[in-house]
Design an enzyme around this catalytic site. Structure first.
Site, PDB file in Angstrom:
ATOM      1  N   SER A 195       0.875  -1.041  -0.084  1.00 26.92           N
ATOM      2  CA  SER A 195       0.184  -0.042  -0.076  1.00 26.92           C
ATOM      3  C   SER A 195       0.837   1.164  -0.084  1.00 26.92           C
ATOM      4  O   SER A 195       1.828   1.471   0.598  1.00 26.92           O
ATOM      5  CB  SER A 195      -0.927  -0.065   1.357  1.00 26.92           C
ATOM      6  N   ASP A 235      -4.657  -0.418   3.753  1.00 27.62           N
ATOM      7  CA  ASP A 235      -3.355  -0.528   4.501  1.00 27.62           C
ATOM      8  C   ASP A 235      -3.632  -1.725   5.250  1.00 27.62           C
ATOM      9  O   ASP A 235      -2.451  -2.605   5.411  1.00 27.62           O
ATOM     10  CB  ASP A 235      -3.350   0.627   5.446  1.00 27.62           C
TER      11      ASP A 235
END
Length: 149
Positions: free
Chosen positions: A31, A42
């Site tokens: 990410s 995330d």
């Protein structure tokens, strides 16, 4: 330590805390990288079939306004659309070590098309703590909901 490395450390801290509370957790190591076509948040946490997806942000002060890029929010929302999950901005106030989970619906769109989250304007009940996430995953309703009936 660079800001990027500190950010990764905070993501790992969140993943560890969720894991310790019984969630199956995965941190998306790419990410924020150049993997622009990949749509994932995330951190993803799953318990009892409930999927929670998080975009992780940190701040040193409780009254700050956080700005979140439009594409980050869109990727988060696309992930939860596909997974049937719930989307949150996970905010850690550095120094206190405490995590707050703000539903994406609390974000305000800026004139430029990005989003902002004014932490100073958050009222109790508009954000969650880890215990609240566990209760949601287990299908436990807060006592205050029974008192309203």
């Amino acid at each position: 330590m660079s800001n990027r490395k500190r950010g990764f450390a905070h993501e790992r801290d969140l993943a560890r805390r969720l894991w310790e509370r019984g969630f199956a957790v995965m941190r998306a190591p790419a990410s924020g990288s150049k993997a622009k076509r990949v749509v994932y948040p995330d951190v993803v946490a799953i318990m009892n079939g409930q999927v929670f997806a998080f975009e992780v942000k940190t701040t040193r002060t409780e009254d700050k306004t956080l700005y979140i890029q439009r594409d980050q929010v869109q990727k988060l929302l696309e992930f939860v659309r596909r997974s049937g999950g719930a989307a949150f901005i996970a905010v850690k106030i550095v120094g206190r070590g405490e995590w707050m989970f703000v539903p994406v619906k609390e974000l305000v769109e800026t004139p430029g098309g990005n989003y902002k989250l004014s932490l100073g304007n958050l009222r109790e009940g508009s954000f969650l703590r880890i215990d609240n996430l566990v209760a949601m995953a287990l299908g436990v309703r807060p006592l205050r909901e029974f008192l309203k009936s």
